[in-house]
Enzyme design. Structure first.
Site, PDB file in Angstrom:
ATOM      1  N   LYS A 159      24.053  44.899  33.757  1.00  0.00           N
ATOM      2  CA  LYS A 159      23.585  44.030  32.167  1.00  0.00           C
ATOM      3  C   LYS A 159      25.243  43.775  32.063  1.00  0.00           C
ATOM      4  CE  LYS A 159      19.850  43.038  29.574  1.00  0.00           C
ATOM      5  NZ  LYS A 159      19.033  42.360  30.172  1.00  0.00           N
TER       6      LYS A 159
HETATM    7  C1  LIG Z   1      18.154  41.650  31.348  1.00  0.00           C
HETATM    8  C2  LIG Z   1      17.869  41.043  31.134  1.00  0.00           C
HETATM    9  C3  LIG Z   1      16.109  41.277  32.102  1.00  0.00           C
HETATM   10  C4  LIG Z   1      15.095  41.567  32.014  1.00  0.00           C
HETATM   11  O1  LIG Z   1      15.045  42.925  31.978  1.00  0.00           O
HETATM   12  P1  LIG Z   1      14.224  43.737  31.200  1.00  0.00           P
HETATM   13  O2  LIG Z   1      14.834  45.320  31.466  1.00  0.00           O
HETATM   14  O3  LIG Z   1      12.663  44.035  31.211  1.00  0.00           O
HETATM   15  O4  LIG Z   1      14.212  43.581  29.700  1.00  0.00           O
HETATM   16  C5  LIG Z   1      15.881  40.160  33.563  1.00  0.00           C
HETATM   17  N1  LIG Z   1      17.494  39.321  33.762  1.00  0.00           N
HETATM   18  C6  LIG Z   1      17.756  39.133  33.532  1.00  0.00           C
HETATM   19  C7  LIG Z   1      19.370  38.484  33.820  1.00  0.00           C
HETATM   20  C8  LIG Z   1      18.128  40.092  32.428  1.00  0.00           C
HETATM   21  O5  LIG Z   1      19.723  40.299  31.569  1.00  0.00           O
END
Ligand SMILES: *Cc1c(COP(=O)(O)O)cnc(C)c1O
Length: 307
Positions: A159
């Site tokens: 992320k």
């Molecule tokens: C954060 C995110 C998600 C969702 O992830 P969770 O862990 O379910 O919050 C999905 N796709 C992207 C690109 C993200 O940044």
């Protein structure tokens, strides 16, 4: 607008919200190499509160940092404790939690040298990310002209702050064109995910979601796969194309922020009956039960606290 809380955890201590500041030469601000998480805390139906899947989120945070070669000078347990401490300091019985690790000031070339790796945890009250109506009635989605990252261009399992320029381009385009969210295809043209949510489709009672190849390994996606199987649905992880989505009986996005958001239209094509589908609503209802502590089977995913 983010609703201001009292304190922000910053490199080991709680500081007043307005004093949580960085220098303009902060490396991440210039080159986008930072990592973050999005976590939610919910008020439990039986009293008290819980952070949903805190340890898994923080573990993913450390993996994001590892992928980006950033060494966070805290342990995962210390960051988990800091999240709870921040919620308590802000007297938040429910809300959103945003840990961010970034490269501080020092060297200004692309090579960050030994600039400090800094970490903040902010928390604030946050309702439905796409609005209550989105959860209830479903949203309209547009396939983006922007492609999701190639797995060898950006690290899609991290992320990473910089990855979201791609998401911002897609989201702005979708909103400007009158839609609520952007659907992104991978570099081969298969459905990937949204700007910050994973996707599921339903056909003939069978649930399908994209495999982990080019998408973020969402914890909500992970929850929903387990939950749907428990509820007796068949769930498969397999690539699918946009026309398979167009002709699906139902579709929905999921993420910590978006929770379980039904999709009622994609590129002017009505999905199913053009409203939140029965399977999507079923899973959404059960998801909210889990995060609110109403399903003892999933109690291990709740990190409980009292303010
Ligand atoms: C954060 C995110 C998600 C969702 O992830 P969770 O862990 O379910 O919050 C999905 N796709 C992207 C690109 C993200 O940044």
């Amino acid at each position: 607008m983010v609703q201001k809380a009292e304190s922000i955890w910053f490199d080991g201590k709680l500081v007043p919200w307005d004093q949580a500041q960085v220098h303009v030469l902060t490396h991440t601000l210039h080159y986008g190499c930072g990592v973050f998480e999005g976590i939610r805390a919910y008020r439990l139906t039986g009293g008290g509160s819980a952070v949903y899947r805190l340890k898994e989120h923080i573990h993913r945070h450390f993996n994001s940092a590892k992928i980006m070669e950033m060494k966070i000078p805290f342990t995962e347990a210390e960051i988990c404790d800091a999240v709870i401490a921040t919620l308590k300091a802000n007297k938040l019985a429910e809300g959103y939690i945003r840990p961010l690790s970034f490269i501080g000031a020092g060297a200004m070339g692309v090579f960050p040298g030994d600039n400090p790796i800094q970490t903040i945890i902010a928390t604030w009250p946050w309702g439905a990310y796409l609005g209550d109506e989105a959860l209830e009635k479903g949203i309209r989605v547009k396939t983006s002209t922007f492609t999701r990252h190639h797995v060898n261009v950006m690290m899609t399992k991290a992320k990473t702050v910089g990855n979201y320029c791609n998401s911002i381009l897609a989201k702005r385009e979708a909103l400007a064109d009158g839609y609520h969210e952007a659907l992104m295809l991978d570099t081969e043209g298969y459905v990937s995910e949204a700007s910050g949510e994973n996707i599921f489709i339903v056909r003939g009672g069978r649930i399908k979601t994209t495999p982990l190849t080019s998408i973020l390994d969402g914890l909500t996606r992970n929850t929903l796969i387990a939950l749907a199987r428990d509820l007796g649905y068949e769930v498969i992880e397999e690539r699918f194309t946009r026309d398979e989505l167009y002709s699906a009986d139902e579709a929905f996005f999921c993420g910590t922020a978006a929770e379980v958001t039904p999709i009622r239209e994609v590129d002017r094509r009505t999905i199913g009956e053009g409203k939140a589908g029965a399977v999507a609503k079923h899973i959404q209802r059960e998801y909210f039960k889990i995060v609110k502590g109403e399903n003892p089977k999933y109690d291990a995913w709740l990190d409980k606290y009292d303010i």
